[in-house]
Each structure stands twice: as C-alpha cells, then as structure tokens.
Design a protein around this motif. Structure first.
Motif, PDB file in Angstrom:
ATOM      1  N   ASP A  34       0.568   4.031  -2.800  1.00 19.54           N
ATOM      2  CA  ASP A  34       0.194   5.399  -2.434  1.00 19.54           C
ATOM      3  C   ASP A  34       1.256   6.398  -2.876  1.00 19.54           C
ATOM      4  O   ASP A  34       0.941   7.491  -3.357  1.00 19.54           O
ATOM      5  CB  ASP A  34       0.005   5.508  -0.912  1.00 19.54           C
ATOM      6  N   SER A  59      -6.442  17.252   4.576  1.00 23.20           N
ATOM      7  CA  SER A  59      -7.435  16.570   5.413  1.00 23.20           C
ATOM      8  C   SER A  59      -8.150  15.506   4.623  1.00 23.20           C
ATOM      9  O   SER A  59      -8.424  14.419   5.123  1.00 23.20           O
ATOM     10  CB  SER A  59      -8.472  17.565   5.926  1.00 23.20           C
ATOM     11  N   LYS A  60      -8.478  15.847   3.376  1.00 20.97           N
ATOM     12  CA  LYS A  60      -9.189  14.892   2.540  1.00 20.97           C
ATOM     13  C   LYS A  60      -8.342  13.629   2.330  1.00 20.97           C
ATOM     14  O   LYS A  60      -8.852  12.517   2.388  1.00 20.97           O
ATOM     15  CB  LYS A  60      -9.517  15.540   1.200  1.00 20.97           C
ATOM     16  N   PHE A 107      -7.197  19.913   1.285  1.00 27.34           N
ATOM     17  CA  PHE A 107      -6.914  18.695   0.528  1.00 27.34           C
ATOM     18  C   PHE A 107      -6.113  17.697   1.368  1.00 27.34           C
ATOM     19  O   PHE A 107      -6.284  16.490   1.232  1.00 27.34           O
ATOM     20  CB  PHE A 107      -6.182  19.018  -0.780  1.00 27.34           C
ATOM     21  N   ALA A 127       0.843  -1.205   0.000  1.00 31.39           N
ATOM     22  CA  ALA A 127       0.000   0.000   0.000  1.00 31.39           C
ATOM     23  C   ALA A 127       0.877   1.254   0.000  1.00 31.39           C
ATOM     24  O   ALA A 127       0.564   2.244  -0.653  1.00 31.39           O
ATOM     25  CB  ALA A 127      -0.915  -0.002   1.217  1.00 31.39           C
ATOM     26  N   LEU A 160      -6.037  12.595   4.387  1.00 31.18           N
ATOM     27  CA  LEU A 160      -5.909  11.917   5.682  1.00 31.18           C
ATOM     28  C   LEU A 160      -7.173  11.119   6.031  1.00 31.18           C
ATOM     29  O   LEU A 160      -7.134  10.228   6.874  1.00 31.18           O
ATOM     30  CB  LEU A 160      -5.620  12.926   6.794  1.00 31.18           C
ATOM     31  N   LEU A 161      -8.294  11.465   5.385  1.00 31.74           N
ATOM     32  CA  LEU A 161      -9.541  10.733   5.623  1.00 31.74           C
ATOM     33  C   LEU A 161      -9.616   9.447   4.809  1.00 31.74           C
ATOM     34  O   LEU A 161     -10.562   8.695   4.921  1.00 31.74           O
ATOM     35  CB  LEU A 161     -10.742  11.620   5.285  1.00 31.74           C
ATOM     36  N   THR A 162      -8.620   9.225   3.943  1.00 30.50           N
ATOM     37  CA  THR A 162      -8.581   7.980   3.189  1.00 30.50           C
ATOM     38  C   THR A 162      -7.672   6.983   3.924  1.00 30.50           C
ATOM     39  O   THR A 162      -7.146   7.295   4.987  1.00 30.50           O
ATOM     40  CB  THR A 162      -8.018   8.187   1.772  1.00 30.50           C
ATOM     41  N   GLN A 163      -7.477   5.835   3.296  1.00 27.04           N
ATOM     42  CA  GLN A 163      -6.633   4.819   3.930  1.00 27.04           C
ATOM     43  C   GLN A 163      -5.163   4.995   3.575  1.00 27.04           C
ATOM     44  O   GLN A 163      -4.352   4.099   3.797  1.00 27.04           O
ATOM     45  CB  GLN A 163      -7.089   3.436   3.489  1.00 27.04           C
ATOM     46  N   VAL A 164      -4.814   6.146   2.997  1.00 27.67           N
ATOM     47  CA  VAL A 164      -3.431   6.384   2.562  1.00 27.67           C
ATOM     48  C   VAL A 164      -2.431   6.103   3.692  1.00 27.67           C
ATOM     49  O   VAL A 164      -2.710   6.396   4.863  1.00 27.67           O
ATOM     50  CB  VAL A 164      -3.271   7.827   2.023  1.00 27.67           C
ATOM     51  N   VAL A 165      -1.321   5.481   3.350  1.00 25.73           N
ATOM     52  CA  VAL A 165      -0.235   5.312   4.314  1.00 25.73           C
ATOM     53  C   VAL A 165       0.438   6.690   4.398  1.00 25.73           C
ATOM     54  O   VAL A 165       0.990   7.176   3.417  1.00 25.73           O
ATOM     55  CB  VAL A 165       0.761   4.231   3.856  1.00 25.73           C
ATOM     56  N   ARG A 166       0.367   7.332   5.532  1.00 30.60           N
ATOM     57  CA  ARG A 166       0.580   8.768   5.596  1.00 30.60           C
ATOM     58  C   ARG A 166       1.942   9.277   5.112  1.00 30.60           C
ATOM     59  O   ARG A 166       1.993  10.284   4.406  1.00 30.60           O
ATOM     60  CB  ARG A 166       0.223   9.262   6.996  1.00 30.60           C
TER      61      ARG A 166
END
Lengths: 255, 328
Positions: free
Chosen positions: A6, A91-92, A89, A2, A94-100
């Motif tokens: 990402d 925040s948007k 954007f 992932a 961060l609201l997904t499952q993205v590996v930060r």
C-alpha cells in the motif's frame, strides 16, 4: 506485506501527481537555486567578514539553502491530505482494504524524495560555482539524510494542521508566516555574529540553525560529533511531537 | 434468499447532537435491488456511511455481507463496493491509473489486476480514453470511471449514494443500464439511495422511504402505490378558503381516500377515478366552487412520498445538493 504494498502504491500515486504538475515541481526545485544565486551575488562582500571560510560567503550560504529545501517541501503533505479530505478521495481510500498509516507514509516518502532531489540540485549548482564539499561523498550522503529527516519532522506539523483544518489556505498562510522569521533568524543564511544579541539568542534555539550547522560543518569542514548529536536529538523531538499530533488528528478523521 | 444486510435499531447522532438517523430497522435480501428514497437531509447518506464503515453508529446492530459492523469492518470493506455521492477520482491520474490504484489498495496484483482494469474500462465504455487524465473527463465519464473503480475487486454488494445526482439525462440513463446489468447478469446486490422518484421506480424492486431520520414506508414500488388506493386526482383551487371547503366536500364522497393538501390544491385517490370525477365536479359546483385545473393520473412514487411525508419532492429541491462534508 500489505502495508509495504500500500505504501508503495500511494508513493507511486503522489509521484505521478508531482510530475504531472510541472509548475509545482519547477517552483519547488528552483526556488532554492534562486536564493543561492541571488544572495551569493548580492551579498558577495560578506566573504570579507568570513576570513576562516574557504569558498567565502557562497560556501557559507550553500548549507542554508539546502536546509531551505526542507522547509519548502514540508507543507506539501499537509496540502495534499487536506485536498484528499475535501475531494472525498480520502474517504474513497478508507473504503478500501488499505492499511491506513500507508496513506500518510506514501506521502512522506514522496516529499522526502523531493527534498533529496532539490538538495542534490542545490549542491550541484554550488559545486559548479566553485564550492568544495570538504567531507566528500559520505558527507553529501549525511547532508541528504539530515535534510530529509528535518523535512520529515516539519511535515508532521503541516499534516496535523491539514487534517485538523482541512484548509490548504491555512497551511499556506501558516507556512508563509513562520517561514521567513525562522529562516532568517537562524544561522542558515547569514553569520549569527552579525545579529543583535536578542536575535543571536533566538537563533541559538532555532532548530533551523541546528540543521544548518550540521550541513555547514559537512560543507566547509570542522564537523564535530556534538553538532550532529544535538541536531538529531532536537529534530527527533520535533518529529515525535509533530507525528503524535498527526496520528491523533488522523485517528479522529478515520474513526 | 438470506438477508445480505440486516439493520436493527440503527441510530446515528452527530457530535453536535443532531439526530441524523433514529432507530431504523430493515433488511436487504441477497440479489435485491434495494432503494432508499428520501429528500435532502433525510438521513440517506448518513445511513450509507454507517453501513459502509465510514461513520461510527451511535446504536443498533448491523450486519453487512455476513459480517458484524463493529467486529469486522475490514472484512466488510473487502466485500462491498461503494460509489459515493461526490465523484472521487484523482484528477491528475489517468482512468487506468485511477483503477490501478484502487485495485492495488484492494490488494489485487499483477496480471489479474491489469485484466480486470481492461474489462471494467470496456464495461463503462472508457477504453479509448483510459490513458487520459480523469480531470479531462466529462461529469458522466467521471461517474462511470468511479463506478468502475467501485467494482474493481468484484464486490457482491454495491452501495450507491445518489449515483445520478447532477448528471444529464443521457448519462443518467447510461448509469441505470449499467446498474441493471450488474444486478441482473452478475447478481450483485445493490443498495441505492436516491431523491429521484423516477430512478427508484425504474430500478428498485424493494423500497424504503426515509424522512427526518426515520423510515416511513417499506415495500415494492407497486405495493406502495397500491396502498394509496387507486389513481391520483389532483384539483387546483387557488383560494385557500374555498380549498378547505372543497376538502370537506370531498370527504363526503364515497370511494375517495387519502385526501390531502398539495401546494395550491388537493390530491385524493380513488380506484374508479374516471367515474368518481363527475361526482366531484357536481358536488363542488353545487357549492359554487370551480377548480381551475383537474387531472387524473396513475399514482407515482411522488404520490407515495407526499402521502408519507406531507410534501412532494420538488425539482428545485433536487438541484440543491447536500453540502455536508463527507467525513464527520
């Protein structure tokens, strides 16, 4: 997996953005060329003071301009993250499952790619004007690696500032203020032997000089292992410090 | 139906000491269209940010989509879609590219993702402009694209933070219709915050009213209206001395309930408003008070709001948007 996916997704995003902003891309690519043409013509007579350098002042200047590329690109990541913070954007994302960490890494890869492109164009122009790269193709690859690494280390500073202040103006102001002194009070543009003693001392500690010296030895010859070693150690220290600051600020923002 | 959201004693205190949300508790059933109604600064956005893992809560026990907020934030993010108050799109990317990025970040791949993108562009009627940069879209189109991107991974629970603030009437109605469809046809649970009473009245089957970080009322729109005790009777009396005298007189009239001040006038509620109005006029005239305006209306959520918070949600308040940064 992932994490790679990402990083690739975000790398693509920034790349598309970059190519949709031709003005920004153009200014970034051509500012160093302008420096190369302008200084090499205006200061042609410097060649007289550089008897040992084949190719004269133009050959001396080329590595400086290549290093300049890294400094021009370094603030881009910070500007981008500040914009994403302000527009919501980030925040948007961060609201997904993205590996930060991929959010930062995707951006860093894009900027490193820009620096490599800039540097290839700068070197191509220098070669067209008659400069010979003494170390050949392997040397060119090491030059590109060095500027990409230098850019990476510097971009951490601006990412941290962007995350902390959330203001693109602050990043522009800071980069503008530190840009000229550290470029000019270094061995990148002019031979240090021309400087007064105090400026020589500053230049000897200036990281820009270290990056420029490696590149210069690769262009005009006389590469020594110690130049490469000290440059990479110094750039490595900057990278560790700037990314410690970036990750600290990033964690504050995302938690 | 089980609860898809349970909130027990949720509090959020900002680092500067501001208590944005104080000890609120509520539940949202699966398949519900739930509304969180309150004026600017009431704590609506803060609550949504806490429930969607963006903001750390100070206290309380929260479960969203079956997952504990503290223990499984990533699982929660996989199960929910969020439409933030600020439309957040990458304006350099096209509509399709925005959806593709969002889908990839939600770990969708290949053909499944591409099919989903086309399906959603069709749903929000943007398939013709899908290859244009989002920066060239109108406000309503951007909101629709943002809604589509919140749905990319087929969440079973959708959070919407003031989805129609700043939109024109036509775009607002369009968004309402999409939301009704999502809730009714696809069974998606919707949690919506709004400061538009009309919006809450039309869409929500269950409502909580929040003010100053605290819940002040719960119920269906009709329950909340019924609790007022009938139709609303509004009297305008400019002179404040006469107004307070009139209020005393109204308190003596049988059948009038919830008598309160309302900007330059008095509002009261009565089941048999049409009959009682004669008594009101007679009683006031006997004391020499003549209201300059008098009306009877079915109670609205605005009346509920006035009753619960002591003030109306006014139109000038609606145009003032919250400017707090999204991440705190």
């Amino acid at each position: 997996m992932a994490f790679l996916y990402d990083t690739q997704s975000l790398f693509q995003r920034y790349l598309i953005k970059l190519f949709r902003n031709p003005t920004l891309l153009g200014t970034n690519l051509f500012t160093p060329l302008l420096f190369l043409l302008l200084f090499s013509q205006l200061l042609q007579k410097f060649s007289l003071f550089l008897p040992g350098v084949s190719g004269g002042y133009l050959a001396y200047l080329t590595p400086g301009v290549v290093v300049l590329n890294a400094m021009i690109s370094a603030p881009l990541g910070g500007v981008s993250i500040a914009n994403d913070l302000n527009s919501g954007f980030l925040s948007k994302m961060l609201l997904t499952q993205v590996v930060r960490p991929a959010i930062l890494l995707g951006r860093l890869f894009t900027d490193m790619l820009v620096v490599v492109m800039q540097s290839i164009i700068s070197l191509a122009l220098a070669i067209a004007l008659g400069v010979k790269i003494s170390s050949g193709i392997p040397g060119v690859l090491l030059i590109l690696l060095t500027v990409a690494f230098f850019e990476l280390a510097l971009s951490g500073i601006f990412l941290a500032i962007g995350l902390k202040t959330r203001k693109t103006e602050t990043i522009s102001a800071i980069s503008g203020v530190i840009f000229f002194p550290i470029i000019f009070v270094s061995s990148s543009m002019f031979p240090v032997s021309f400087f007064p003693a105090w400026a020589q001392t500053i230049s000897n500690y200036n990281p820009v000089s270290y990056a420029a010296n490696v590149t210069r030895e690769l262009v005009i010859g006389g590469l020594s292992a110690s130049t490469v070693f000290y440059a990479y150690v110094l750039i490595g220290i900057i990278a560790i410090a700037s990314f410690a600051a970036t990750l600290y600020q990033f964690r504050k923002v995302i938690s | 139906m089980p609860d898809i959201i349970t909130v027990e004693g949720l509090s959020v205190v900002y680092p500067d000491g501001t208590k944005a949300v104080s000890d609120i508790s509520f539940g949202v059933k699966e398949g519900e269209f739930f509304g969180f109604l309150g004026p600017n600064g009431a704590g609506k956005s803060t609550t949504i940010k806490a429930l969607t893992t963006l903001l750390r809560k100070t206290a309380g026990k929260v479960s969203v989509a079956g997952y504990d907020l503290d223990r499984s934030p990533r699982e929660i993010r996989r199960s929910i879609g969020v439409l933030s108050q600020e439309t957040s799109l990458d304006v350099d990317l096209t509509g399709r590219e925005n959806l593709r990025l969002q889908g990839r970040l939600q770990q969708l791949h290949g053909k499944i993702l591409e099919e989903r993108i086309e399906e959603l562009l069709k749903l929000v009627q943007l398939e013709d402009v899908g290859n244009k940069p989002a920066g060239r879209y109108s406000g309503g189109m951007r909101k629709r694209l943002d809604l589509a991107s919140a749905l990319i991974h087929e969440p079973k629970l959708l959070f919407l933070d003031e989805p129609t603030t700043g939109l024109d009437t036509q775009s607002r109605v369009a968004i309402w219709e999409y939301l009704e469809g999502l809730n009714k046809k696809q069974g998606i649970t919707i949690f919506l915050t709004t400061q538009y009473l009309e919006e809450a009245d039309r869409l929500c089957r269950q409502l909580s009213v929040i003010d100053h970080g605290q819940l002040v009322a719960n119920g269906t729109p009709s329950e909340l209206k019924a609790a007022l005790g009938g139709d609303a009777i509004t009297l305008t009396i400019e002179d404040s001395g006469l107004r307070s005298r009139a209020k005393e007189i109204l308190k003596t009239i049988q059948g009038l309930t919830n008598i309160s001040d309302s900007e330059g006038g008095i509002v009261a509620y009565a089941k048999n408003a049409g009959e009682i109005i004669a008594d009101i006029v007679t009683a006031l005239q006997a004391s020499g008070i003549r209201p300059s305006f008098l009306s009877i209306s079915s109670p609205t959520l605005d009346d509920v709001f006035l009753r619960q918070t002591g003030r109306r949600i006014r139109s000038d308040e609606l145009s003032r948007r919250e400017t707090e940064p999204f991440l705190v």
